[in-house]
Structure formats: structure tokens, C-alpha cells
Design a protein around this motif. Structure first.
Motif, PDB file in Angstrom:
ATOM      1  N   LEU A   8       0.731  -1.139  -0.019  1.00 45.72           N
ATOM      2  CA  LEU A   8      -0.084  -0.118  -0.026  1.00 45.72           C
ATOM      3  C   LEU A   8       0.736   1.221   0.089  1.00 45.72           C
ATOM      4  O   LEU A   8       0.429   2.187  -0.776  1.00 45.72           O
ATOM      5  CB  LEU A   8      -0.835  -0.022   1.244  1.00 45.72           C
ATOM      6  CG  LEU A   8      -1.981  -1.009   1.229  1.00 45.72           C
ATOM      7  CD1 LEU A   8      -2.873  -0.818   2.556  1.00 45.72           C
ATOM      8  CD2 LEU A   8      -2.850  -0.949  -0.132  1.00 45.72           C
ATOM      9  N   ILE A  24      -8.994   0.287  -1.353  1.00 43.28           N
ATOM     10  CA  ILE A  24      -8.586  -0.617  -1.106  1.00 43.28           C
ATOM     11  C   ILE A  24      -9.885  -1.574  -0.504  1.00 43.28           C
ATOM     12  O   ILE A  24     -10.653  -1.065   0.100  1.00 43.28           O
ATOM     13  CB  ILE A  24      -7.398  -0.649   0.058  1.00 43.28           C
ATOM     14  CG1 ILE A  24      -8.041  -0.033   1.264  1.00 43.28           C
ATOM     15  CG2 ILE A  24      -6.297   0.349  -0.612  1.00 43.28           C
ATOM     16  CD1 ILE A  24      -6.858  -0.108   2.359  1.00 43.28           C
ATOM     17  N   ASP A  26      -9.959  -4.371   1.924  1.00 46.07           N
ATOM     18  CA  ASP A  26      -9.105  -4.860   3.237  1.00 46.07           C
ATOM     19  C   ASP A  26      -9.910  -5.858   4.032  1.00 46.07           C
ATOM     20  O   ASP A  26     -10.004  -5.913   5.430  1.00 46.07           O
ATOM     21  CB  ASP A  26      -8.692  -3.608   4.255  1.00 46.07           C
ATOM     22  CG  ASP A  26      -7.757  -3.961   5.038  1.00 46.07           C
ATOM     23  OD1 ASP A  26      -6.770  -4.667   4.770  1.00 46.07           O
ATOM     24  OD2 ASP A  26      -7.517  -3.293   5.941  1.00 46.07           O
TER      25      ASP A  26
END
Length: 225
Positions: A8, A24, A26
């Protein structure tokens, strides 16, 4: 899928050269990664560089549903323009109440996250010591890579569940290359060292069975005890 974190920080650094927003997914990071469990972006110290954060309630929160976190402008845009939201239903209220309680526990009981990591690391180191390939995981996601086909994979998981009392999920082609089996173990904060040792012993036994062809050509429903 393999437990390896995405890079990242390196992606965020590209913002100095290119104009883009970063979103993102996650799923496994929320509630487990970072000093407060905020996620992988917290663990990699780049929270400010993530514009849109997608997380799920199905992993650390042990529920259903998911969420998107961003600015009010972006979340409102998604709310009224995402195709998947047009016919989406709200979460059941009992689930909402339960999720709020779980979020409270994530904040107030960091020792649960510490216990999760202790169990996961102990399990992973034990698997490596016994010669298992767990890839390059640096999260609590614990994969075990074996050689075999789909039929062997289903027979193995059936054997683990019915005869050893151990649950795992399987990943096979086309997610991973043909001829490989990925068994994903799911450590939790409620597991004990006894659970870890029992799992390690079971995996050592199934590896011998797999090597000897025990699972070859067998239907999982007819697997002997």
C-alpha cells in the motif's frame, strides 16, 4: 488469498506522480491489522493516502454485510449511483445491534487482537517447522499449499471435518494453478494452544495420507473413518 499484504505504501507514494484516488479492499485487515485494528493501511502507516476503504463484517466482525468508509461526498455518491445498491436491502436490525457491539469490543479489548496474533503466529511457525509450505503470509490468514486435484482437496477437507473435527476452506484452480491445493485455516482469538497442537498433528497425518494416495479417486462422501 495467500495472506500476503499488498504494498500500500508504495502505491500511495505514486500519488506524487499521478492523479488518482485509491480504494482498497481490506477484508482480512479490518479489526486485525494495525495498532488499533483499523486495518492494513494503519499497519503500513499510510491511512491518509487511502481515499476509499472497503471492509467486510464477515471476517473479524463474524457477521454479514460490508461497509465503505470515505468522505461524505464520496459515500453519498456511491449510495445513490452504485448499481449494486439499487435493489440492496438494509441489514437486519439484530445484526446491526450485534455489529455495533462487536465494534465496541474491537476498541475496548485489544487483548483479543493480541491473542489472535499469538495463536496465528504459533500455528504458522508450527506448520513451517513440520515442513509445510505456507507461502509468504504476513497476516493471520494461514494457507497451506499441497499438491493435488479438486477431488483430493474435497476428500481432505471432508476427512479433516468428519474425523478430526477441524474446519478449513479450500482454494483450487482457477484461483490458483492446476495441481495445487490451498487449505486456508482460520485462527481466532478463542482458540487455544491445545487447538493449535491438535491441528498440527492432524495436518501431519493428512500429509502422509496424501503422499500415499489415500485421497486419490475417492468420493468425499464415502471417505472411511
Amino acid at each position: 488469498m495467500s495472506g500476503a499484504q499488498g504494498k500500500l505504501k508504495e502505491v500511495v507514494n505514486l500519488k506524487s506522480k499521478f492523479n488518482f484516488r485509491l480504494m482498497i479492499d481490506d477484508a482480512h485487515g479490518f479489526g486485525t491489522m494495525g495498532a488499533t485494528g483499523a486495518g492494513t493501511h494503519e499497519a503500513q502507516d499510510c491511512i491518509d493516502g487511502v481515499d476509499i476503504y472497503f471492509g467486510t463484517f464477515a471476517k473479524s466482525m463474524a457477521g454479514i454485510g460490508a461497509f465503505i468508509a470515505s468522505t461524505e461526498e464520496i459515500t453519498n455518491y456511491f449510495r445513490y449511483n452504485m448499481r449494486s445498491q439499487i435493489f440492496a436491502k438494509s441489514l437486519p436490525m439484530p445484526m446491526v445491534v450485534g455489529l455495533r457491539k462487536r465494534l465496541e469490543l474491537l476498541k475496548s479489548q485489544p487483548e483479543m487482537r493480541e491473542k489472535l496474533w499469538f495463536i496465528a503466529k504459533t500455528l504458522q511457525s508450527g506448520l513451517k517447522e513440520r515442513g509445510f509450505d505456507i507461502g509468504v503470509t504476513d497476516t493471520m490468514v494461514t494457507p497451506v499449499f499441497l499438491k493435488g486435484d479438486l477431488q483430493e482437496a474435497t476428500a481432505i477437507t471432508m476427512d479433516l471435518r468428519e474425523n478430526y473435527g477441524i474446519f478449513c476452506s479450500i482454494v483450487v484452480y482457477p484461483v490458483i494453478p492446476k495441481g495445487l491445493i490451498m487449505l486456508r485455516l482460520i485462527p481466532t482469538a478463542l482458540h487455544t494452544i491445545e487447538d493449535v497442537n491438535r491441528t498440527l498433528d492432524a495436518y501431519s497425518e493428512l500429509a502422509v495420507k496424501l503422499e500415499k494416495g489415500h485421497y486419490k479417486g475417492k468420493s468425499a462422501t464415502l471417505l472411511p473413518k
